[in-house]
Design an enzyme around this catalytic site. Sequence first.
Site, short mmCIF file in Angstrom:
data_model
loop_
_atom_site.label_atom_id
_atom_site.label_comp_id
_atom_site.label_asym_id
_atom_site.label_seq_id
_atom_site.Cartn_x
_atom_site.Cartn_y
_atom_site.Cartn_z
N SER A 96 -6.07 8.09 19.74
CA SER A 96 -4.97 8.33 18.82
C SER A 96 -4.17 9.50 19.39
O SER A 96 -4.65 10.19 20.29
CB SER A 96 -5.49 8.71 17.43
OG SER A 96 -6.26 7.66 16.89
N HIS A 130 4.14 4.80 13.64
CA HIS A 130 3.02 5.15 12.76
C HIS A 130 1.68 4.70 13.30
O HIS A 130 0.64 4.96 12.69
CB HIS A 130 3.24 4.57 11.37
CG HIS A 130 2.71 3.18 11.17
ND1 HIS A 130 3.05 2.13 12.00
CD2 HIS A 130 1.85 2.66 10.25
CE1 HIS A 130 2.43 1.04 11.59
NE2 HIS A 130 1.70 1.32 10.55
N GLY A 131 1.65 4.01 14.42
CA GLY A 131 0.37 3.54 14.92
C GLY A 131 0.56 2.66 16.14
O GLY A 131 1.66 2.60 16.71
N ASP A 150 0.85 -1.19 0.00
CA ASP A 150 0.00 0.00 0.00
C ASP A 150 0.89 1.24 0.00
O ASP A 150 1.10 1.90 1.02
CB ASP A 150 -0.94 -0.01 1.21
CG ASP A 150 -2.12 0.92 0.98
OD1 ASP A 150 -2.12 1.65 -0.04
OD2 ASP A 150 -3.04 0.93 1.81
N PRO A 206 -2.26 6.94 14.89
CA PRO A 206 -3.59 6.39 15.15
C PRO A 206 -3.52 5.18 16.06
O PRO A 206 -2.60 4.38 15.96
CB PRO A 206 -4.09 5.99 13.76
CG PRO A 206 -2.97 6.15 12.82
CD PRO A 206 -1.81 6.73 13.51
N HIS A 258 -8.03 0.31 7.40
CA HIS A 258 -8.31 1.68 6.94
C HIS A 258 -9.61 2.18 7.56
O HIS A 258 -10.54 1.42 7.78
CB HIS A 258 -8.39 1.72 5.41
CG HIS A 258 -7.05 1.49 4.79
ND1 HIS A 258 -6.88 1.04 3.51
CD2 HIS A 258 -5.80 1.64 5.30
CE1 HIS A 258 -5.58 0.94 3.25
NE2 HIS A 258 -4.91 1.30 4.33
#
Lengths: 137, 455
Positions: free
Chosen positions: B359, B378-379, B77, B352, B186
């Site tokens: 988040s 990143h998360g 992705d 997130p 997502h």
Amino acid sequence: MIRILDHTADVGFEAAAESPEGLFLEAMRGVLLLMFERPPQGGGCLRTVELEGPNLEVLLVRWLSELLYLVQEEGFVPADGSLRLDMEDCSLRARLRGSALDVEEQGWIGEIKSVTFHGLEVVREGGLWRCRVILDV
Amino acid sequence: MRVDAIFYASERILSDLAAEDYASLKQLENVATLPGIVGPALAMPDVHWGYGFPIGGVAAFEAGGEGVVSPGGVGFDINCGVRLLVSDLEREDLVPRARELADALFAAVPSGVGRGRRDLGLGRRELSAILHEGPRALVDRGYTDPADLENVESRGMLPGADPEAVSERAYKRGASQLGTLGSGNHFLEVQYVDEVYDREAAPAFGLQEGRVTVLIHSGSRGLGHQVCQDYVERFLDVAPKYGIELVDRQLAAAPIDSPEGRSYLGAMAAAANFAFANRQLITHHVRRAFERTGFGGSLRVLYDLAHNNAKFEEHGGRRVLVHRKGATRAFGPGNPELPERYRSYGQPVLVPGDMGRYSFVLAGTEGAMRETFGSSAHGAGRRMSRRRAKKAARGRDLIGELGRRGILVRAAGRATVDEEMSEAYKDAAEVVEVTDAAGIGKKVARLRPMIVVKG
């Protein structure tokens, strides 16, 4: 014979069959089991797939990638089919029967982005053909 | 290994890594074997087992010489990322009409399989322009406010995009998917700021307690997936020609300075521009959904950043190609790449969490510039396989549970909600604490979900 593998971020399966043709069809069922709670058992839609590759593993990745494309982009969900594999020039021709995608009826689980080469195996052992595939979700 | 491998973790994160038999750290070791790597190979605190590179992996390669580019080090992705919008609304303004807004958002942004966007009518030439210029190509159609682009990483356009290096199948997959969310992890979330940690950076970012925000997480959809697939296969073919030995085929690589390497970088940049345009189009439809529900006013882009890409950057006085796979660029204060309004505070870093908890917004630091090629987490990072999550969710009504906690969920199917349950993820707060303590990101604010839209 399909065994779903646990993978933290992605999904995977192992499949086994008595012939390479059987293995490719089992691998198709493996992918369908990861995409649908109730994969279709039949249907009136028909598709033909023709592919070739430099070796059996790349051919398997191309085969499964094509199936993802048919399901996710063209809305055709295969149920069963026949497949002819030419080991000498590493090519396949499959005739697939299936249904139109029905998210509710077939119990859509989620999108599979791609078929990876990570830990990919196609081997013949103990008279059986086996494969291991990890898919990016 | 050609260089060291370094990862950031707490005791609790270590125990999650042990539970997966340190598979992600073994993948990090594999990354450290690639030619031209400018060490060390790094893993952020949200690291978890992926394919090829670990998710949460960062690696930089010499821009010339032996340096390689690996599509597996970017991921399928391409330029998947998050965009945070900040509104003029307070939480209390929104609560009475939250259900109406949830329905409007779910209707406005297609998610899940087969729900493409048919209203765009993009021809090949228009799509090619988007691959070349990103959201800038949507200005004339009224989907992009040029002011939005000021707050997008690389201003929404990676240089060197080559639409001709993208296959016809990738074009075909992309045409109907621009402006769609996708599924899996997502999401589109309406949130509010529930805690502010940094009283200087937060106001500069436009964040104050109670303020409503919208977080959009999506990427380059089928177009990017196809670009990655096409080039992994191609690189597997050519790696031996360049003497590149692979310990994992998903690490297939080619020299940056080779026809294949240049072609992939052109296609990757094109897919990245598609992803920026995708989040821009979703933004447009989120704004319209807010307006239709009676919430006029602005939804300003606070920041848009990518999780999966490879970029040429200057670090330690040398030009390198930084691969971030499931990691965020986190440039520190003073960096000329940053919008003027954020330059004194560092780049907004969006982390997130899961749909049930929170988040975070962080700021990039000098520490990240010194230690991690300007990168951060990143998360939350998964800790449970999708199968285990589904088993754990059996017999539970997760949507009802979240509803009783004031979080409205709209989803294309129940399976995704089960797989994405909070327990399937590490606690994002743990990841953020490690990031903050290690000095590779600075906590700014925490956001709580109110509405979750899933594919």
